[in-house]
Design a protein around this motif. Structure first.
Motif, PDB file in Angstrom:
ATOM      1  N   GLN A  25       0.774  -1.403   0.004  1.00 48.23           N
ATOM      2  CA  GLN A  25      -0.164  -0.055  -0.048  1.00 48.23           C
ATOM      3  C   GLN A  25       0.793   1.184  -0.085  1.00 48.23           C
ATOM      4  OE1 GLN A  25      -1.957   0.769   3.568  1.00 48.23           O
ATOM      5  NE2 GLN A  25      -3.769   1.951   2.622  1.00 48.23           N
ATOM      6  N   GLN A  26       0.452   2.158  -0.741  1.00 49.73           N
ATOM      7  CA  GLN A  26       1.110   3.734  -0.806  1.00 49.73           C
ATOM      8  C   GLN A  26       0.085   4.728  -0.779  1.00 49.73           C
ATOM      9  OE1 GLN A  26       3.857   5.150  -3.818  1.00 49.73           O
ATOM     10  NE2 GLN A  26       5.444   4.875  -2.219  1.00 49.73           N
ATOM     11  N   ILE A  28      -0.167   9.219  -0.290  1.00 52.11           N
ATOM     12  CA  ILE A  28       0.561  10.492   0.379  1.00 52.11           C
ATOM     13  C   ILE A  28      -0.512  11.243   1.323  1.00 52.11           C
ATOM     14  CG2 ILE A  28       2.048  10.518  -1.556  1.00 52.11           C
ATOM     15  CD1 ILE A  28       0.299  12.841  -2.862  1.00 52.11           C
TER      16      ILE A  28
ATOM     17  N   THR B 207      -5.476  12.592   2.197  1.00 51.36           N
ATOM     18  CA  THR B 207      -4.881  11.660   1.873  1.00 51.36           C
ATOM     19  C   THR B 207      -5.155  11.286   0.353  1.00 51.36           C
ATOM     20  OG1 THR B 207      -5.036  10.498   4.010  1.00 51.36           O
ATOM     21  CG2 THR B 207      -4.719   9.043   2.394  1.00 51.36           C
ATOM     22  N   LEU B 208      -4.230  10.992  -0.314  1.00 54.54           N
ATOM     23  CA  LEU B 208      -4.220  10.695  -1.865  1.00 54.54           C
ATOM     24  C   LEU B 208      -3.706   9.256  -2.299  1.00 54.54           C
ATOM     25  CD1 LEU B 208      -3.124  14.341  -3.091  1.00 54.54           C
ATOM     26  CD2 LEU B 208      -5.401  13.511  -2.430  1.00 54.54           C
ATOM     27  N   HIS B 209      -4.331   8.506  -2.800  1.00 55.49           N
ATOM     28  CA  HIS B 209      -4.023   7.382  -3.291  1.00 55.49           C
ATOM     29  C   HIS B 209      -3.594   7.408  -4.913  1.00 55.49           C
ATOM     30  CE1 HIS B 209      -5.600   5.393   0.264  1.00 55.49           C
ATOM     31  NE2 HIS B 209      -6.352   6.303   0.323  1.00 55.49           N
ATOM     32  N   PRO B 210      -2.948   6.167  -5.288  1.00 60.50           N
ATOM     33  CA  PRO B 210      -2.235   6.188  -6.590  1.00 60.50           C
ATOM     34  C   PRO B 210      -3.550   6.165  -7.418  1.00 60.50           C
ATOM     35  CG  PRO B 210      -0.947   4.874  -5.169  1.00 60.50           C
ATOM     36  CD  PRO B 210      -1.833   5.321  -4.473  1.00 60.50           C
ATOM     37  N   HIS B 232      -1.958  -2.445  -7.222  1.00 55.65           N
ATOM     38  CA  HIS B 232      -1.581  -3.296  -6.342  1.00 55.65           C
ATOM     39  C   HIS B 232      -1.113  -2.702  -4.959  1.00 55.65           C
ATOM     40  CE1 HIS B 232      -1.372  -6.667  -9.143  1.00 55.65           C
ATOM     41  NE2 HIS B 232      -0.277  -6.152  -9.651  1.00 55.65           N
ATOM     42  N   VAL B 233      -1.127  -1.305  -5.090  1.00 60.07           N
ATOM     43  CA  VAL B 233      -0.913  -0.446  -3.901  1.00 60.07           C
ATOM     44  C   VAL B 233      -1.783   0.718  -3.489  1.00 60.07           C
ATOM     45  CG1 VAL B 233       1.661  -0.996  -4.019  1.00 60.07           C
ATOM     46  CG2 VAL B 233       0.548   1.031  -5.180  1.00 60.07           C
ATOM     47  N   GLU B 235      -4.906   0.536  -2.505  1.00 60.65           N
ATOM     48  CA  GLU B 235      -6.148   0.293  -1.569  1.00 60.65           C
ATOM     49  C   GLU B 235      -6.337   1.279  -0.389  1.00 60.65           C
ATOM     50  OE1 GLU B 235      -3.738  -1.844  -2.303  1.00 60.65           O
ATOM     51  OE2 GLU B 235      -4.542  -3.485  -3.507  1.00 60.65           O
ATOM     52  N   ALA B 236      -7.532   1.684  -0.126  1.00 57.71           N
ATOM     53  CA  ALA B 236      -7.613   2.563   0.746  1.00 57.71           C
ATOM     54  C   ALA B 236      -7.542   1.641   2.042  1.00 57.71           C
ATOM     55  CB  ALA B 236      -9.183   2.928   0.842  1.00 57.71           C
ATOM     56  N   TYR B 256       3.863   6.300  -9.236  1.00 59.92           N
ATOM     57  CA  TYR B 256       2.611   6.346  -9.604  1.00 59.92           C
ATOM     58  C   TYR B 256       2.331   7.726  -9.769  1.00 59.92           C
ATOM     59  CZ  TYR B 256       3.771   1.999  -7.179  1.00 59.92           C
ATOM     60  OH  TYR B 256       4.286   0.800  -6.764  1.00 59.92           O
ATOM     61  N   PHE B 258      -1.144  10.186  -8.739  1.00 62.29           N
ATOM     62  CA  PHE B 258      -2.028  10.207  -7.480  1.00 62.29           C
ATOM     63  C   PHE B 258      -3.113  11.225  -7.671  1.00 62.29           C
ATOM     64  CE2 PHE B 258       0.151   8.190  -3.913  1.00 62.29           C
ATOM     65  CZ  PHE B 258       1.286   7.928  -4.613  1.00 62.29           C
ATOM     66  N   VAL B 273       5.074  10.837   2.275  1.00 60.29           N
ATOM     67  CA  VAL B 273       4.671   9.731   1.576  1.00 60.29           C
ATOM     68  C   VAL B 273       4.762   8.488   2.446  1.00 60.29           C
ATOM     69  CG1 VAL B 273       5.425   8.141  -0.564  1.00 60.29           C
ATOM     70  CG2 VAL B 273       5.819  10.736  -0.710  1.00 60.29           C
ATOM     71  N   SER B 275       4.526   4.367   2.781  1.00 56.53           N
ATOM     72  CA  SER B 275       4.553   3.030   2.194  1.00 56.53           C
ATOM     73  C   SER B 275       4.220   2.005   3.362  1.00 56.53           C
ATOM     74  CB  SER B 275       5.804   2.793   1.281  1.00 56.53           C
ATOM     75  OG  SER B 275       5.978   3.606   0.312  1.00 56.53           O
ATOM     76  N   PHE B 337       4.700  10.160  -7.113  1.00 53.83           N
ATOM     77  CA  PHE B 337       5.274   9.421  -6.105  1.00 53.83           C
ATOM     78  C   PHE B 337       5.677   7.830  -6.143  1.00 53.83           C
ATOM     79  CE2 PHE B 337       3.254  13.426  -5.119  1.00 53.83           C
ATOM     80  CZ  PHE B 337       4.504  13.992  -4.143  1.00 53.83           C
ATOM     81  N   GLY B 338       6.577   7.582  -5.541  1.00 52.88           N
ATOM     82  CA  GLY B 338       6.780   6.009  -5.575  1.00 52.88           C
ATOM     83  C   GLY B 338       7.865   5.568  -4.711  1.00 52.88           C
TER      84      GLY B 338
END
Lengths: 356, 343
Positions: A25-26, A28, B207-210, B232-233, B235-236, B256, B258, B273, B275, B337-338
């Motif tokens: 999970q990532q 910002i 909060t921001l997701h890819p 794959h990354v 998910e909330a 990714y 966002f 950021v 992870s 970001f990644g």
């Protein structure tokens, strides 16, 4: 040595596991100050009352000017509420022989910027009145009430615009025509007074409302409501004798008042025995009034008649009639009233009715 | 670095994934101050959530800001809502008195906010300044509520237990019968430059997701390809080993795009950021976060990972690394970001 080598080999083996760096999970997180976010109310109130009055200005133009500029602003990161209250009065009183002009011009603006999120309300209320009092006969009375209003808002906002207007003229011209011109929401009243007698009363109330225009919407609703009423009332219970601009006010006469024709008819017999009737017509009428007067009023009447008994006398009676007469009683006899200190007097007038 | 911590709780599946907390402290969608979640204290004086402050041993002053809401004014004064720890020792604490006033206290002193009280079921943004010294001067200990100063300590007051001590951990506490919510937390210190070296005011955490693949996708997804790595990354709620990306090749980078910022901002004070990472086996492996702005990659500090389970790794960029100026909405909307395998 072998042990040491073995240890080294173990370390090397461990490093060679070649572990993957795994991420499931990532996201910002952005830390910011919102341009609109707002949880707590902040209020700023600025109230101002001003008045400018000019009184007793004779024979000269008079003007009142009241200008007002206000600004109420609230800055902050929380919910913003701004209120602007404005009360203005402009009055001109007892202005003689000149046109009177009252102008009350008001421009107000309440602007909200960056009102987003949650509820934002915007209320703009304005009450104005312009009044001319004591306008003399033959002069023109104008009431002008002009308004310029705007309410701007951005994003989620509600605006309420409340407007009340009144324009009135009081104690207007004697015998002249009183005109009221109304637009939108106005009221005008004219009260005519003759000397000490209220001979007529005209009350007029008019109301006009609308239109209401919703800018930016497709539906426009207009409502026009008009109510008018005119009432004439005779309230005289007196007799007025006027001559040469001088008047005397007498109570209504006793019940034996008379109004007779002064036309004459005579019957003649000719030498041949024929009967002939001659009629001499006259537009005049003979009025006979017996008054019961106090001593003071009797003396006042005596002075009036002594001065003007040979003049044309204008007579206003309790029936609302106006007569142009001459006094026929000569001499005028005053008799003592047996019931008290009053005196009685009988007056006969001959004349023509000019109104009533 | 002066901005030490950003937490909005919207990316956490469970509070315990990142912080040591009692069972009564959870992330909850019941009453978020912003976003979709806040930290909820269900109502016990034994509730706690420890929030370590990275790097704070260098700090003489700590500034803590958090949104707060509670349902009941406590019947008893003195039970803390926030406690400052240093090296395991409890120092100053913030509490709510039985009249709703805020009280800040320490070893031998308590100061309250007087007539300024916290109403129930209302969000407030509370900020606290605490110092390292145990002998304060005026202005050393301050409590601000919604931007207004409610408490400012006097001179010579001892808020800390024992000797001078730094604050390296914040403890958020509950109270019996009262449901408390905490959200949009920041911690900064006096180091660095303005504006992140003092009170930040009423702030929000987005909060921001890819939402798409970035410029580089070297990692391999759990579906054995690298074509849709962001899925794959993003998910909330993290799904652990069900869906992931991984690499053991140093210099591999996975970037990714966002979500955009949810609203306009007056100022952006930092981007963190985060992870949720682990190693799939024992052995040395270090990672870095990468921010790609205006066509260039900028890397953060090294972070490690455990083979025993996932942990959170965070990197904060207070400024846009491309121009060393404050971030703007457009910068973040356009940035990628990644993660990178550093070694």
């Amino acid at each position: 040595m072998t042990v040491l080598r073995s240890t080294t080999q173990i370390v090397e083996v461990a490093e060679s596991f070649d572990a993957n760096l795994r991420q499931t999970q990532q996201y910002i997180q952005v830390l910011y100050v919102s341009a609109t976010a707002i949880e707590r109310p902040a209020t700023s109130a600025l109230s101002l009352t001003q008045s400018a009055t000019t009184e007793n200005i004779l024979n000269l133009p008079a003007s009142n000017a009241l200008s007002l500029s206000q600004d109420a602003t609230t800055y902050g990161v929380t919910r913003v509420g701004s209120s602007l209250f404005l009360t203005q009065a402009s009055a001109l009183e007892i202005i003689l022989l000149r046109n009177v002009s009252n102008t009350l011009a008001l421009t107000q603006e309440a602007l909200y910027n960056q009102q987003v999120a949650l509820s934002a309300s915007h209320t703009f209320a304005l009450t104005q009145s312009a009044t001319n009092n004591l306008q003399l006969p033959t002069q023109t009375a104008d009431n002008t009430l002009s308004l310029t209003q705007s309410a701007d808002w951005a994003r989620l906002a509600e605006s309420v615009l409340v407007l009340t207007q009144e324009a009135s003229s009081v104690d207007g011209a004697i015998t002249d025509t009183a005109e009221n011109t109304l637009s939108l929401t106005q009221s005008a009243t004219t009260l005519t007074v003759l000397t000490n007698i209220a001979s007529s009363a005209l009350a007029l109330t008019q109301t006009a409302v609308g239109p209401i225009i919703v800018v930016g919407a497709t539906n426009v609703t207009s409502t026009l409501v008009l109510t008018q009423m005119a009432v004439g009332t005779i309230t005289e219970n007196y007799v007025i004798l006027s001559a040469e601009g001088v008047s005397v006010l007498l109570p209504a006469p006793e019940l034996d008042d008379k109004e007779n024709s002064v036309s004459e008819m005579s019957v003649k017999r000719a030498m041949d025995g024929t009967l002939r009737t001659y009629v001499r017509k006259s537009p005049s009428r003979l009025l006979s009034y017996t008054f019961d007067l106090t001593r003071a009023k009797g003396l006042e009447l005596q002075a009036f008649l002594s001065a003007y008994n040979d003049n044309s006398i204008k007579l206003h009676n309790w029936k609302g009639e106006v007569w142009d007469t001459n006094l026929m009683t000569n001499p005028v006899n005053y008799t003592q009233n047996r019931k008290g200190p009053n005196v009685g007097v009988n007056l006969q007038f001959e004349g023509s009715k000019i109104s009533g | 670095m002066t901005l030490r911590l950003i937490e909005g709780f919207d990316g956490l599946t469970a509070l315990g994934d990142k912080y040591s907390a009692s069972t009564f402290h959870t992330v909850s969608t019941d009453e978020p101050h912003s976003g979709i979640q806040s930290m909820k204290s269900a109502g016990s004086t034994t509730d706690f959530a420890y929030m370590p402050i990275p790097g704070s041993t260098q700090s003489n002053e700590i500034y803590l800001g958090f949104a707060f809401r509670h349902s009941v004014i406590p019947a008893l004064s003195g039970y803390s809502m926030v406690r400052f720890l240093g090296n395991g020792v409890s120092g100053a604490y913030l509490s709510i008195k039985n009249d709703g006033a805020i009280q800040i206290g320490g070893a031998a002193v308590q100061i309250d906010s007087g007539a300024n009280v916290l109403a129930i079921n209302t969000w407030y943004y509370i900020e606290v300044k605490i110092i390292k010294s145990n002998s304060s001067s005026a202005g050393d200990v301050i409590v601000m509520v919604d931007g207004a100063e409610w408490i400012n300590c006097g001179t010579g007051l001892d808020f800390l237990a024992g000797a001078n001590n730094w604050t390296d951990c914040i403890v958020f506490r509950g109270y019996t019968g009262s449901t408390r919510y905490y959200d949009d937390i920041y911690v900064c210190d006096e180091n660095g430059s303005s504006p992140t070296n003092t009170f930040l005011g009423h702030v929000t955490v987005a909060t921001l997701h890819p939402d798409g693949e970035g410029n580089t996708n070297d990692f391999v997804g759990s579906d054995a390809d690298s074509t849709d790595n962001h899925l794959h990354v993003d998910e909330a709620t993290d799904d652990g080993d069900t869906s992931y990306v991984e690499s053991n090749t140093p210099a591999d980078i996975d970037l990714y795009t966002f979500d955009d910022m949810p609203e306009a901002s007056d100022s952006i004070l930092g981007v963190q950021v985060s992870s949720y990472v682990k190693k799939d086996t024992v052995g040395q492996r270090l990672g870095r976060h990468v921010a790609r702005v205006n066509g260039s990659n900028y890397e953060g500090a090294n972070f490690g990972a455990n083979s025993s389970g996932y942990l959170f790794a965070d990197t904060i960029w207070e400024l846009n690394p491309d121009d060393a100026a404050a971030w703007e909405n457009a910068d973040i909307d356009a940035a990628e970001f990644g993660i990178k395998v550093q070694a």
